[in-house]
Design a protein around this motif. Sequence first.
Motif, PDB file in Angstrom:
ATOM      1  N   ALA A  88     -37.811 -15.288 -14.909  1.00  0.00           N
ATOM      2  CA  ALA A  88     -37.726 -13.853 -15.150  1.00  0.00           C
ATOM      3  C   ALA A  88     -36.331 -13.521 -15.663  1.00  0.00           C
ATOM      4  O   ALA A  88     -35.326 -13.897 -15.049  1.00  0.00           O
ATOM      5  N   ILE A  89     -36.272 -12.819 -16.793  1.00  0.00           N
ATOM      6  CA  ILE A  89     -35.004 -12.398 -17.367  1.00  0.00           C
ATOM      7  C   ILE A  89     -34.922 -10.880 -17.249  1.00  0.00           C
ATOM      8  O   ILE A  89     -35.751 -10.164 -17.823  1.00  0.00           O
ATOM      9  N   ASP A  90     -33.968 -10.393 -16.509  1.00  0.00           N
ATOM     10  CA  ASP A  90     -33.808  -8.960 -16.295  1.00  0.00           C
ATOM     11  C   ASP A  90     -32.347  -8.669 -15.967  1.00  0.00           C
ATOM     12  O   ASP A  90     -31.512  -9.574 -15.909  1.00  0.00           O
ATOM     13  N   GLY A  91     -32.058  -7.397 -15.782  1.00  0.00           N
ATOM     14  CA  GLY A  91     -30.698  -7.014 -15.472  1.00  0.00           C
ATOM     15  C   GLY A  91     -30.187  -7.639 -14.194  1.00  0.00           C
ATOM     16  O   GLY A  91     -29.000  -7.958 -14.065  1.00  0.00           O
ATOM     17  N   PHE A  92     -31.069  -7.840 -13.247  1.00  0.00           N
ATOM     18  CA  PHE A  92     -30.719  -8.451 -11.964  1.00  0.00           C
ATOM     19  C   PHE A  92     -30.188  -9.869 -12.159  1.00  0.00           C
ATOM     20  O   PHE A  92     -29.134 -10.239 -11.636  1.00  0.00           O
ATOM     21  N   SER A  93     -30.910 -10.679 -12.936  1.00  0.00           N
ATOM     22  CA  SER A  93     -30.493 -12.068 -13.159  1.00  0.00           C
ATOM     23  C   SER A  93     -29.172 -12.136 -13.916  1.00  0.00           C
ATOM     24  O   SER A  93     -28.331 -12.993 -13.641  1.00  0.00           O
ATOM     25  N   VAL A  94     -28.977 -11.227 -14.876  1.00  0.00           N
ATOM     26  CA  VAL A  94     -27.733 -11.226 -15.647  1.00  0.00           C
ATOM     27  C   VAL A  94     -26.545 -10.843 -14.756  1.00  0.00           C
ATOM     28  O   VAL A  94     -25.491 -11.477 -14.799  1.00  0.00           O
ATOM     29  N   PHE A  95     -26.725  -9.828 -13.921  1.00  0.00           N
ATOM     30  CA  PHE A  95     -25.635  -9.371 -13.051  1.00  0.00           C
ATOM     31  C   PHE A  95     -25.199 -10.481 -12.101  1.00  0.00           C
ATOM     32  O   PHE A  95     -24.009 -10.818 -12.026  1.00  0.00           O
ATOM     33  N   VAL A  96     -26.149 -11.064 -11.382  1.00  0.00           N
ATOM     34  CA  VAL A  96     -25.791 -12.126 -10.436  1.00  0.00           C
ATOM     35  C   VAL A  96     -25.275 -13.348 -11.183  1.00  0.00           C
ATOM     36  O   VAL A  96     -24.390 -14.064 -10.692  1.00  0.00           O
ATOM     37  N   GLY A  97     -25.802 -13.592 -12.385  1.00  0.00           N
ATOM     38  CA  GLY A  97     -25.300 -14.701 -13.185  1.00  0.00           C
ATOM     39  C   GLY A  97     -23.822 -14.549 -13.504  1.00  0.00           C
ATOM     40  O   GLY A  97     -23.062 -15.525 -13.455  1.00  0.00           O
ATOM     41  N   TYR A  98     -23.401 -13.327 -13.805  1.00  0.00           N
ATOM     42  CA  TYR A  98     -21.983 -13.093 -14.070  1.00  0.00           C
ATOM     43  C   TYR A  98     -21.140 -13.307 -12.812  1.00  0.00           C
ATOM     44  O   TYR A  98     -20.017 -13.830 -12.886  1.00  0.00           O
ATOM     45  N   VAL A  99     -21.651 -12.903 -11.665  1.00  0.00           N
ATOM     46  CA  VAL A  99     -20.925 -13.148 -10.412  1.00  0.00           C
ATOM     47  C   VAL A  99     -20.709 -14.646 -10.208  1.00  0.00           C
ATOM     48  O   VAL A  99     -19.614 -15.098  -9.846  1.00  0.00           O
ATOM     49  N   ILE A 100     -21.745 -15.433 -10.472  1.00  0.00           N
ATOM     50  CA  ILE A 100     -21.657 -16.890 -10.305  1.00  0.00           C
ATOM     51  C   ILE A 100     -20.683 -17.490 -11.305  1.00  0.00           C
ATOM     52  O   ILE A 100     -19.869 -18.367 -10.965  1.00  0.00           O
ATOM     53  N   LEU A 101     -20.737 -17.034 -12.552  1.00  0.00           N
ATOM     54  CA  LEU A 101     -19.821 -17.547 -13.574  1.00  0.00           C
ATOM     55  C   LEU A 101     -18.370 -17.232 -13.232  1.00  0.00           C
ATOM     56  O   LEU A 101     -17.480 -18.074 -13.398  1.00  0.00           O
ATOM     57  N   HIS A 506     -27.975  -0.623 -13.216  1.00  0.00           N
ATOM     58  CA  HIS A 506     -28.893  -1.107 -14.253  1.00  0.00           C
ATOM     59  C   HIS A 506     -29.438  -2.493 -13.914  1.00  0.00           C
ATOM     60  O   HIS A 506     -30.469  -2.895 -14.469  1.00  0.00           O
ATOM     61  N   ALA A 507     -28.761  -3.219 -13.033  1.00  0.00           N
ATOM     62  CA  ALA A 507     -29.193  -4.565 -12.685  1.00  0.00           C
ATOM     63  C   ALA A 507     -30.421  -4.568 -11.783  1.00  0.00           C
ATOM     64  O   ALA A 507     -30.951  -5.635 -11.475  1.00  0.00           O
ATOM     65  N   THR A 508     -30.888  -3.427 -11.339  1.00  0.00           N
ATOM     66  CA  THR A 508     -32.102  -3.373 -10.520  1.00  0.00           C
ATOM     67  C   THR A 508     -33.342  -3.105 -11.372  1.00  0.00           C
ATOM     68  O   THR A 508     -34.374  -2.693 -10.877  1.00  0.00           O
ATOM     69  N   LEU A 509     -33.237  -3.392 -12.684  1.00  0.00           N
ATOM     70  CA  LEU A 509     -34.350  -3.111 -13.596  1.00  0.00           C
ATOM     71  C   LEU A 509     -35.611  -3.884 -13.229  1.00  0.00           C
ATOM     72  O   LEU A 509     -36.714  -3.432 -13.486  1.00  0.00           O
ATOM     73  N   ALA A 510     -35.454  -5.057 -12.634  1.00  0.00           N
ATOM     74  CA  ALA A 510     -36.624  -5.883 -12.309  1.00  0.00           C
ATOM     75  C   ALA A 510     -37.487  -5.209 -11.267  1.00  0.00           C
ATOM     76  O   ALA A 510     -38.674  -5.515 -11.133  1.00  0.00           O
ATOM     77  N   PHE A 511     -36.912  -4.305 -10.489  1.00  0.00           N
ATOM     78  CA  PHE A 511     -37.649  -3.707  -9.392  1.00  0.00           C
ATOM     79  C   PHE A 511     -38.197  -2.337  -9.764  1.00  0.00           C
ATOM     80  O   PHE A 511     -38.570  -1.563  -8.961  1.00  0.00           O
TER      81      PHE A 511
END
Length: 511
Positions: A88-101, A506-511
């Motif tokens: 699943a690609i959504d704002g949620f995955s991008v936001f947490v991905g940036y935290v990890i990076l 905006h990162a809660t778009l998946a929900f």
Amino acid sequence: MIGATIPVHTPPVDWLAVAPVLSLVIAALLVMMLRGIFRHTGNIYTAALGIATVGIVVCACFLARQWSVVTHHGHGHGPYVALANMVAIDGFSVFVGYVILIAAALTLLLSSQYLERRGIESRPEYVVLVLLAAAGMLVMTTANDLIVVFIALETLSIPLYVLAAYDRTRRRSLEAGMKYFVLGAFSSAIFLYGVALVYGATGTTSLLGIADFLAKTSLFESGTLVAGIVLLLVGLGFKIAAVPFHMWTPDVYEGSPTPVTGFMSSATKAAGFAALLRVLFSAFEIYRADWQPVIWALAILTLVVGSAAAIVQSDIKRMLAYSSISHAGFVLIGVETGTHQGLKAALFYLLVYAFMTIGSFAIVTVVGRRDDRHRISDYRGFGSKQPVIAALLALFLLAQAGIPPTAGFIAKLGVFAAAASADTWQGYSLLIVGVLASVIAAYFYLRVIIVMYGSEAEEPEGEEAARAGAVRLRINASTGAVLVVCAVATLWMGILPTVFMNFAGHATLAF
């Protein structure tokens, strides 16, 4: 001949969906090739770090492209699924991905000084392990199937087991790696049992498939499904260090190399919460009445135990370990509410916590002695002898305590506001316990600050004095960059949090 005439249908590959992960994996493979080619060359850590930096930057660019696709602000088409609905690609995955990076990049920069001091800077395998662990965490943020969650869990865990035991000259490091491995394998087995039970109850492991099945089917006997959900929570509770699944955290944090400890406390926690949020809200939203009390109990226990146990610690790494447990409780407050405001607050908290905790462990790395012991008494008199280091550590500790105008204050205020706006007795009880836990936490954070500013330094003698001075005074360029970035981010998100709060919203778009 018959087999040759049967067409094989494979799902189309959306390369953008997997590009961030591939960027990190390819960078890790290039570092491994570099190690093989220059096998007898001395220190190639700098070259390995350069390759890793390029991989992280490319990964960040792909995440930015994903953000433009999944948000209407970038004229995209919104969140979507790929690879046979397994990603699943959504704002949620991008936001947490940036935290990890961010956590991975800061960890690699911070590690150079630690590895040099320990005499192991010539091993580029360290960079490979960090990149592969980060790649597994990115997979976990996008996982839309319980099997993919499990694979991602193992992919990120195995490099972390090795990183925890990376300093083979220290018995505590080897012990930390073994403890993490044993308990990690146990939690993975529990998670896999949960997957089996959920599959037995619903006939699928796809999160969307589970949600669709539960929406269309009434289960007259839901015990198997509920038991599966509980086991999934246990497995993921281990990764986020929630009580009572926290028993590994103090020993592993204390024994692991200090930069690795910072990486685990920030990136691993973010990835664990990413999986927890997606599983609960994508698959089991309809069963909220069953899992919400469990999250409430976990939040209460985590806040109380984490804050209370940190008071009696004399080792600063163990104190920060219990502090990390307590912070997981604050994030669980946002998760328990189940509202958009609660999820937004939880995501913002994860971003803020990454900077606060890595900044704290950066100071611990600088101050740590050659035997890698980290007594709180070692910071005695730092206010006068090391004013810059003392000021930075005080900033990060005050931020974790939630003192304005730091980002920690905004983060805690966000989860407290979400709990109050839920307008339930569970929300109000979490609010009360959270405030009390914050007061307790302020005590052990302020205790370190008082030691730095309110006590005279103990003057070591002879060889110990020379060694202590060399370690405490030296901050190389990469460590200095980490400290500056963490300090600026901690103050910026505390004074001007609007941009970051909107990003989290905006990162809660998946929900």
